[in-house]
Design a protein around this motif. Structure first.
Motif, PDB file in Angstrom:
ATOM      1  N   GLU A 163       2.437   1.893  -3.588  1.00 57.77           N
ATOM      2  CA  GLU A 163       1.227   2.107  -4.383  1.00 57.77           C
ATOM      3  C   GLU A 163       1.143   3.788  -4.292  1.00 57.77           C
ATOM      4  N   LYS A 191       0.793  -1.340  -0.093  1.00 59.13           N
ATOM      5  CA  LYS A 191      -0.179  -0.047   0.078  1.00 59.13           C
ATOM      6  C   LYS A 191       1.124   1.227  -0.150  1.00 59.13           C
ATOM      7  N   LYS A 216       0.869  -2.498  -5.956  1.00 56.72           N
ATOM      8  CA  LYS A 216      -0.459  -3.324  -5.906  1.00 56.72           C
ATOM      9  C   LYS A 216      -0.242  -4.963  -6.158  1.00 56.72           C
TER      10      LYS A 216
END
Length: 57
Positions: free
Chosen positions: A20, A17, A36
């Protein structure tokens, strides 16, 4: 699966996360895609653990 595996999967999800989000902010598509992919991998391992845990009980 053991507790250590669950912690590692959760950590991989958090790192994914973060990658990303960093990729989005810096407009780095490669980093965003890598984040991802890390999340998908962690989710797949979590699902596998859940199936194994269900059969244990």
């Amino acid at each position: 699966m053991g507790f250590d595996d669950k912690v590692k999967n959760a950590a991989d999800d958090v790192v994914g996360k973060a990658k990303e989000a960093t990729g989005k902010v810096t407009d780095n598509e490669r980093l965003e895609a890598e984040g991802k992919a890390d999340q998908v991998g962690a989710d797949a391992r979590k699902a596998g653990e859940n199936v194994k845990d269900a059969f244990k009980h």
